[in-house]
Enzyme design. Structure first.
Site, PDB file in Angstrom:
ATOM      1  N   ILE A 143      -5.501   4.115  -1.032  1.00  0.00           N
ATOM      2  CA  ILE A 143      -5.346   4.211   0.422  1.00  0.00           C
ATOM      3  C   ILE A 143      -4.107   5.018   0.815  1.00  0.00           C
ATOM      4  O   ILE A 143      -4.093   5.632   1.879  1.00  0.00           O
ATOM      5  CB  ILE A 143      -5.347   2.807   1.070  1.00  0.00           C
ATOM      6  CG1 ILE A 143      -5.727   2.925   2.544  1.00  0.00           C
ATOM      7  CG2 ILE A 143      -4.014   2.104   0.880  1.00  0.00           C
ATOM      8  CD1 ILE A 143      -6.125   1.624   3.186  1.00  0.00           C
TER       9      ILE A 143
ATOM     10  N   ASP B 148      -0.282  -3.629  -0.754  1.00  0.00           N
ATOM     11  CA  ASP B 148       1.002  -3.757  -0.048  1.00  0.00           C
ATOM     12  C   ASP B 148       2.114  -3.075  -0.857  1.00  0.00           C
ATOM     13  O   ASP B 148       2.901  -2.279  -0.305  1.00  0.00           O
ATOM     14  CB  ASP B 148       1.297  -5.263   0.142  1.00  0.00           C
ATOM     15  CG  ASP B 148       2.359  -5.543   1.180  1.00  0.00           C
ATOM     16  OD1 ASP B 148       2.856  -4.590   1.818  1.00  0.00           O
ATOM     17  OD2 ASP B 148       2.698  -6.733   1.361  1.00  0.00           O
TER      18      ASP B 148
ATOM     19  N   TYR C 120      -5.471 -12.517  -2.757  1.00  0.00           N
ATOM     20  CA  TYR C 120      -5.889 -13.635  -1.909  1.00  0.00           C
ATOM     21  C   TYR C 120      -7.281 -14.185  -2.256  1.00  0.00           C
ATOM     22  O   TYR C 120      -7.710 -15.195  -1.684  1.00  0.00           O
ATOM     23  CB  TYR C 120      -5.801 -13.269  -0.428  1.00  0.00           C
ATOM     24  CG  TYR C 120      -4.386 -13.343   0.133  1.00  0.00           C
ATOM     25  CD1 TYR C 120      -3.304 -13.732  -0.656  1.00  0.00           C
ATOM     26  CD2 TYR C 120      -4.115 -13.032   1.469  1.00  0.00           C
ATOM     27  CE1 TYR C 120      -2.015 -13.793  -0.143  1.00  0.00           C
ATOM     28  CE2 TYR C 120      -2.830 -13.099   1.995  1.00  0.00           C
ATOM     29  CZ  TYR C 120      -1.784 -13.481   1.182  1.00  0.00           C
ATOM     30  OH  TYR C 120      -0.508 -13.548   1.702  1.00  0.00           O
TER      31      TYR C 120
HETATM   32  N1  AR6 Z   1      -5.510   1.503  -2.415  1.00  0.00           N
HETATM   33  C1  AR6 Z   1      -6.628   0.876  -1.973  1.00  0.00           C
HETATM   34  N2  AR6 Z   1      -6.950  -0.373  -2.327  1.00  0.00           N
HETATM   35  C2  AR6 Z   1      -6.108  -1.015  -3.174  1.00  0.00           C
HETATM   36  C3  AR6 Z   1      -4.928  -0.431  -3.687  1.00  0.00           C
HETATM   37  C4  AR6 Z   1      -4.639   0.896  -3.274  1.00  0.00           C
HETATM   38  N3  AR6 Z   1      -3.555   1.539  -3.673  1.00  0.00           N
HETATM   39  N4  AR6 Z   1      -4.316  -1.332  -4.505  1.00  0.00           N
HETATM   40  C5  AR6 Z   1      -5.088  -2.432  -4.506  1.00  0.00           C
HETATM   41  N5  AR6 Z   1      -6.175  -2.245  -3.720  1.00  0.00           N
HETATM   42  P1  AR6 Z   1      -4.510  -7.046  -2.475  1.00  0.00           P
HETATM   43  P2  AR6 Z   1      -4.876  -9.323  -0.615  1.00  0.00           P
HETATM   44  C6  AR6 Z   1      -7.284  -3.163  -3.418  1.00  0.00           C
HETATM   45  O1  AR6 Z   1      -4.216  -7.962  -3.610  1.00  0.00           O
HETATM   46  O2  AR6 Z   1      -5.943  -9.876  -1.486  1.00  0.00           O
HETATM   47  C7  AR6 Z   1       0.205  -8.758  -1.603  1.00  0.00           C
HETATM   48  O3  AR6 Z   1       1.179  -9.254  -2.475  1.00  0.00           O
HETATM   49  C8  AR6 Z   1      -7.526  -4.316  -4.355  1.00  0.00           C
HETATM   50  O4  AR6 Z   1      -8.285  -3.882  -5.474  1.00  0.00           O
HETATM   51  O5  AR6 Z   1      -3.680  -5.829  -2.316  1.00  0.00           O
HETATM   52  O6  AR6 Z   1      -5.135  -9.235   0.861  1.00  0.00           O
HETATM   53  C9  AR6 Z   1       0.540  -9.027  -0.150  1.00  0.00           C
HETATM   54  O7  AR6 Z   1       1.929  -8.947   0.085  1.00  0.00           O
HETATM   55  C10 AR6 Z   1      -8.305  -5.271  -3.475  1.00  0.00           C
HETATM   56  O8  AR6 Z   1      -9.679  -4.899  -3.444  1.00  0.00           O
HETATM   57  O9  AR6 Z   1      -4.441  -7.824  -1.040  1.00  0.00           O
HETATM   58  C11 AR6 Z   1       0.004 -10.411   0.058  1.00  0.00           C
HETATM   59  O10 AR6 Z   1       0.932 -11.392  -0.394  1.00  0.00           O
HETATM   60  C12 AR6 Z   1      -7.723  -5.007  -2.070  1.00  0.00           C
HETATM   61  O11 AR6 Z   1      -6.969  -3.796  -2.195  1.00  0.00           O
HETATM   62  C13 AR6 Z   1      -1.221 -10.432  -0.809  1.00  0.00           C
HETATM   63  O12 AR6 Z   1      -1.000  -9.466  -1.835  1.00  0.00           O
HETATM   64  C14 AR6 Z   1      -6.821  -6.114  -1.558  1.00  0.00           C
HETATM   65  O13 AR6 Z   1      -6.043  -6.628  -2.620  1.00  0.00           O
HETATM   66  C15 AR6 Z   1      -2.451 -10.038  -0.057  1.00  0.00           C
HETATM   67  O14 AR6 Z   1      -3.584 -10.179  -0.875  1.00  0.00           O
END
Ligand code: AR6
Length: 165
Positions: free
Chosen positions: A10, A33, A121
């Site tokens: 992203i 994040d 999450y």
């Molecule tokens: N680009 C696009 N998607 C991504 C990327 C990227 N660079 N990296 C990961 N994903 P997550 P949550 C995907 O864990 O579940 C953090 O510590 C990943 O594969 O990023 O909402 C925050 O600070 C997954 O499908 O977010 C919160 O504490 C999606 O992004 C917590 O994690 C969401 O995974 C939030 O957890």
């Protein structure tokens, strides 16, 4: 409105606003994040986030994009998956709705979303993808282009299926 599924990172999307899957403290973290904080510039983004005073689950707040191509980052806080009967679906839908509302306030015409809540999450990917697509389609907005950015092939296929049906 055009909704496209995209496979990739992203932080590399050329859009007006990228949505971050943040936490209530807006303190940075892992997953998407962490990637957004690294790409935007950790110190500047951290300072901007601190001024927002946190964010409720289901809500969204914006900062500048700093080092990103995107002009803004919309920080949305998804629910932790706790079995599905703790209001998770409504809270996840609210993230997408509120992010589009914030995008409208900013005047953003193109927005990229990650699969909020489906990583750390623990939200089941298929249900989360359906909520993402349904909510984006049913929210009145001035946003013209939405990119659903899937980090993995399975999520990308879910989006493709939902968008073609
Ligand atoms: N680009 C696009 N998607 C991504 C990327 C990227 N660079 N990296 C990961 N994903 P997550 P949550 C995907 O864990 O579940 C953090 O510590 C990943 O594969 O990023 O909402 C925050 O600070 C997954 O499908 O977010 C919160 O504490 C999606 O992004 C917590 O994690 C969401 O995974 C939030 O957890």
């Amino acid at each position: 409105m055009d909704i496209d599924a995209v496979r990739g990172d992203i932080t590399a999307q050329n859009v007006d606003a990228v949505v971050n899957a943040a936490n209530q403290a807006l303190a940075g973290g892992g997953g998407v994040d962490g990637a957004i904080h690294r790409a935007a510039g950790h110190r500047e983004l951290q300072e901007a986030c601190q001024k927002l005073g946190g964010c409720e689950t289901g809500d969204a707040k914006a900062t500048p994009g700093f080092g990103l191509q995107a002009r803004w980052i919309i920080h949305a806080v998804g629910p932790r998956w706790r079995g599905g009967d703790k209001g998770e679906a409504d809270l996840l839908a609210s993230c997408y709705r509120r992010s589009l509302e914030v995008a409208d306030e900013l005047g953003a015409k193109s927005v990229a979303f990650p699969a909020i809540s489906t990583g750390i999450y623990g939200y089941p990917s298929e249900e989360a993808a359906r909520i993402a697509v349904d909510t984006i389609m049913s929210t009145p907005t001035q946003v013209e282009v939405v990119k659903l950015v899937a980090f993995d092939e399975a999520t990308y296929r879910l989006y493709e299926e939902l968008l073609s049906s």
